[in-house]
Design a protein around this motif. Sequence first.
Motif, PDB file in Angstrom:
ATOM      1  N   PHE A   1     -14.154   5.030   0.109  1.00  0.00           N
ATOM      2  CA  PHE A   1     -12.872   4.342   0.331  1.00  0.00           C
ATOM      3  C   PHE A   1     -12.572   4.217   1.832  1.00  0.00           C
ATOM      4  CE2 PHE A   1      -8.171   4.744   0.596  1.00  0.00           C
ATOM      5  CZ  PHE A   1      -7.856   3.545   0.004  1.00  0.00           C
TER       6      PHE A   1
ATOM      7  N   LEU B   1       1.078   4.424  -2.618  1.00  0.00           N
ATOM      8  CA  LEU B   1       0.999   5.847  -2.262  1.00  0.00           C
ATOM      9  C   LEU B   1       2.179   6.612  -2.840  1.00  0.00           C
ATOM     10  CD1 LEU B   1      -0.178   5.559   1.433  1.00  0.00           C
ATOM     11  CD2 LEU B   1      -1.524   6.139  -0.558  1.00  0.00           C
TER      12      LEU B   1
ATOM     13  N   PHE C   1      -4.967   5.454  -7.954  1.00  0.00           N
ATOM     14  CA  PHE C   1      -5.186   5.445  -6.506  1.00  0.00           C
ATOM     15  C   PHE C   1      -6.456   4.692  -6.152  1.00  0.00           C
ATOM     16  CE2 PHE C   1      -6.277   6.652  -2.367  1.00  0.00           C
ATOM     17  CZ  PHE C   1      -5.160   7.122  -1.750  1.00  0.00           C
ATOM     18  N   ILE C   2      -7.562   5.061  -6.809  1.00  0.00           N
ATOM     19  CA  ILE C   2      -8.849   4.479  -6.437  1.00  0.00           C
ATOM     20  C   ILE C   2      -8.874   2.985  -6.759  1.00  0.00           C
ATOM     21  CG2 ILE C   2     -11.321   4.497  -6.936  1.00  0.00           C
ATOM     22  CD1 ILE C   2     -10.513   6.794  -5.180  1.00  0.00           C
TER      23      ILE C   2
ATOM     24  N   GLU D   1       0.842  -1.200   0.000  1.00  0.00           N
ATOM     25  CA  GLU D   1       0.000   0.000   0.000  1.00  0.00           C
ATOM     26  C   GLU D   1       0.878   1.251   0.000  1.00  0.00           C
ATOM     27  OE1 GLU D   1      -3.256   0.423  -0.111  1.00  0.00           O
ATOM     28  OE2 GLU D   1      -3.671   2.371   0.787  1.00  0.00           O
TER      29      GLU D   1
ATOM     30  N   PHE E   1      -4.592  16.089  -3.769  1.00  0.00           N
ATOM     31  CA  PHE E   1      -5.089  15.735  -5.084  1.00  0.00           C
ATOM     32  C   PHE E   1      -6.326  16.506  -5.467  1.00  0.00           C
ATOM     33  CE2 PHE E   1      -4.583  11.557  -7.376  1.00  0.00           C
ATOM     34  CZ  PHE E   1      -3.338  11.922  -7.743  1.00  0.00           C
TER      35      PHE E   1
ATOM     36  N   GLY F   1      -6.306   1.192  -4.616  1.00  0.00           N
ATOM     37  CA  GLY F   1      -6.733   1.300  -3.218  1.00  0.00           C
ATOM     38  C   GLY F   1      -7.821   0.286  -2.916  1.00  0.00           C
ATOM     39  N   VAL F   2      -8.823   0.239  -3.784  1.00  0.00           N
ATOM     40  CA  VAL F   2      -9.912  -0.714  -3.589  1.00  0.00           C
ATOM     41  C   VAL F   2      -9.390  -2.137  -3.714  1.00  0.00           C
ATOM     42  CG1 VAL F   2     -12.042  -1.560  -4.594  1.00  0.00           C
ATOM     43  CG2 VAL F   2     -11.695   0.866  -4.320  1.00  0.00           C
TER      44      VAL F   2
ATOM     45  N   ALA G   1      -3.474   9.300 -12.218  1.00  0.00           N
ATOM     46  CA  ALA G   1      -3.111   9.064 -10.823  1.00  0.00           C
ATOM     47  C   ALA G   1      -4.353   8.799  -9.981  1.00  0.00           C
ATOM     48  CB  ALA G   1      -2.345  10.258 -10.273  1.00  0.00           C
ATOM     49  N   TRP G   2      -5.428   9.524 -10.269  1.00  0.00           N
ATOM     50  CA  TRP G   2      -6.663   9.308  -9.513  1.00  0.00           C
ATOM     51  C   TRP G   2      -7.187   7.886  -9.736  1.00  0.00           C
ATOM     52  CZ3 TRP G   2      -9.155  11.902  -5.778  1.00  0.00           C
ATOM     53  CH2 TRP G   2     -10.444  11.502  -5.472  1.00  0.00           C
ATOM     54  N   LYS G   3      -7.191   7.491 -11.004  1.00  0.00           N
ATOM     55  CA  LYS G   3      -7.648   6.146 -11.348  1.00  0.00           C
ATOM     56  C   LYS G   3      -6.777   5.094 -10.663  1.00  0.00           C
ATOM     57  CE  LYS G   3      -9.117   4.385 -15.860  1.00  0.00           C
ATOM     58  NZ  LYS G   3      -8.925   4.693 -17.284  1.00  0.00           N
TER      59      LYS G   3
ATOM     60  N   VAL H   1       1.752   6.973  -6.625  1.00  0.00           N
ATOM     61  CA  VAL H   1       0.667   7.874  -7.030  1.00  0.00           C
ATOM     62  C   VAL H   1       1.221   9.281  -7.203  1.00  0.00           C
ATOM     63  CG1 VAL H   1      -1.337   9.097  -6.137  1.00  0.00           C
ATOM     64  CG2 VAL H   1      -1.328   6.640  -6.142  1.00  0.00           C
ATOM     65  N   LEU H   2       2.028   9.692  -6.242  1.00  0.00           N
ATOM     66  CA  LEU H   2       2.610  11.035  -6.324  1.00  0.00           C
ATOM     67  C   LEU H   2       3.565  11.145  -7.507  1.00  0.00           C
ATOM     68  CD1 LEU H   2       3.252  11.849  -2.596  1.00  0.00           C
ATOM     69  CD2 LEU H   2       1.599  12.876  -4.127  1.00  0.00           C
TER      70      LEU H   2
ATOM     71  N   GLU I   1      -5.635  12.545 -13.970  1.00  0.00           N
ATOM     72  CA  GLU I   1      -6.668  11.521 -14.129  1.00  0.00           C
ATOM     73  C   GLU I   1      -6.078  10.128 -13.925  1.00  0.00           C
ATOM     74  OE1 GLU I   1      -8.509  11.209 -17.965  1.00  0.00           O
ATOM     75  OE2 GLU I   1      -9.270   9.242 -17.378  1.00  0.00           O
TER      76      GLU I   1
ATOM     77  N   ILE J   1     -13.613  14.459 -15.518  1.00  0.00           N
ATOM     78  CA  ILE J   1     -12.174  14.204 -15.508  1.00  0.00           C
ATOM     79  C   ILE J   1     -11.815  13.058 -16.434  1.00  0.00           C
ATOM     80  CG2 ILE J   1     -10.277  13.533 -13.994  1.00  0.00           C
ATOM     81  CD1 ILE J   1     -11.815  14.980 -11.761  1.00  0.00           C
TER      82      ILE J   1
END
Lengths: 487, 219
Positions: free
Chosen positions: B157, A139, A161-162, A135, B197, A165-166, A157-159, A142-143, A155, B213
């Motif tokens: 989450f 993290l 992460f989510i 994990e 973010f 993460g899930v 990075a968000w994808k 992601v940065l 976009e 997005i």
Amino acid sequence: MYALYATLGIPLFGALLQAAVGHRSFAREINVALSAATFLAACVLTERIVTQGPQFAWDQAFFIDPLNVFLVTLTAFVGLTTAIFSRPYMAIEAEHGKMTPPRLRLYHSMYQLFNCTMLLALTTNNMGLLWVAMEAATLATVLLVSVYRTAASLEAAWKYFILCGVGIAQALFGTVLLFMAAEKVLGAEGGALLWTNLDAVKTQLDPAIITLAFAFLFIGYGTKVGLVPLHNWLPDAHAEGPTPVSAVLSGLLLNVALYALLRCKVLTDGALQTPLASRLMMGFGLLSVLTAAFFLLRQKDVKRMFAYSSIEHMGLMTFAFGVGGPVANFAGLLHMTVHSLIKSAIFFAVGHATQRAGTQIMADIRGLMKASPLLGWSMMLGALAILGMPPFGVFASEFLILTTAMREQPWATPFLLLALGVAFGAVFMRVQEMVFGSTNLPAGGTAHTAPAHLPVYAHLGLGLMLGIYIPPYLDAWYRQAAAMMGG
Amino acid sequence: MQGMFGQLINLFASVLLLLSFAMLAQRRVVTLIDLFMLQGATLVAATTVVGVVTHQPHLYLSAALTLLLKVALIPWLLHRVIRQLNVRWDVETLINIPTTLLLGIVLVIFAFNLALPISQLSSSVARGTLGIALAGVLLSFLMMITRSKAVSQVIGFLSMENCLFFAATSATYGMPLVVELGIALDVLVGILILGVFMFQLRERFDSLDIRHIEKLKED
């Protein structure tokens, strides 16, 4: 075990140091020095394990055996070469104004932290800490993926992460279930999550719990391996982040996730005495190989294309470990090594090429060979190597995987051959268009930002060597690790 | 005495499930954060009760950590973020609440069936509640899928993380301390990164709506 502490401590210290000085002009050299020190420590560690056998450290908290020690060395090595590659790469990015000093500091610090989490995940004996390290690696990356702050990179990075993460949350649920099963045998003390303890009592673990636990662990770590249908984060994260990050994602992170899956598989096989884990791995591995091969055909962005090629190869390894047995496991481990070396070499070459061309769209990159023969050759050789051309190492491992599949799982052979054929056509066509012909690239950069060709050719050379000759200690090592995984 | 504690844990577990459904049905972002805080508080209560019954001191520590992190710090951070981003009164418009709730019920039945044979094997006092924990995980998952606002996805989450912690207490007596600390650290760092973010997303897209997005193609 000072070597182990050094291996983990240097990158951690490096992350803190780079957080302070990462924006200075000498930070790129420090990055190389830190990675070199880590690699040195890893070599010393390896030498000790080779001569003295598997060892614990810090009262069983860490465990080094033949399976993880070669991955530790590989991780430290690719970490070093990527740092060497990123030295001129980041200088050019800074010249282009894409990397500002605060971003460089973030990049250098997170790069070291990422290496630290990878090494921690590999060496820890605690299944819970393995999860924590995976994990933490997510993290840190992601940065790194969002470092350019463009719309597409945010976009991606968000994808990333989510989705991860899930995915990795499912692995935590699996770890809880694993602990639940272990607790009945080993008691509620802290030792019940130590892999070595679990391995010792694996036949007594409750099959009902372990079945469910493996399902969750497979979803969780499988997401990070990039197995279809949970692969969506991978091409985006590879394409939108800086190229050194793409290299370490493909070369290291995917390997470590697969390593976590292998540890879980060993326990599951022992507890269940049924081929559940093997079947899941074969099925999803094959699905990934096939899907990725057809997606390769329609790629326009060079980094996305090689990201799909990574999915294909991770699928192939997962399939090999699913088949099991000494030969397939051996081939899987060899493939892990060569894929990691060759794929990161390709990303190094791609990084220089895209920087030169100012675009990642393959149709706009022409005549690399004319513009820079060294670059053109590294791209061509890298592509041939990853496509499984002899005499490179990928040929040896793919040949072993295919022949074992023919003998033990004949139904899978046509699918594998089809996928490998399609992938060959797709990648070869694109790369040959980029490499040959008249060039449209501007003239080369200045001398002090000359691209680093050394890491590319070092990786290709090692990949070539593994195809022709595997040194005896490496061979013995693969055999031990393969035997340990059983199947 | 044991019986009463058992009942208490079942009570908290059902409150947790109820809160998961409440989150699923909630359109307002600001109320979602309050619900998340309540969920954290329920988790603290449940962990403490299990700690009292089993005399496991590290469960108290785990409860204190949850209190600090998920009841105090993270809700405070989230409130701050939505105030600064001016999305305090944002409302999710494009979700069909009744259908989502019906789907949620199906998920709960599925989770109970999956957990039934396993929860009987657990040695914890809270064994009956493993199904609820799994249901909570799946409901949070559903929430993340159906929401389009970045803040709601993040809360989904975090709610999933809460339910996982509840699973750890209900299936076992909590994970070993070092693991729990590591997970808490990951969650904290994760939420800080997500906070940063959201500001970057806002700066780049003038919106925190994920639908605006998503541009990268699926190929």
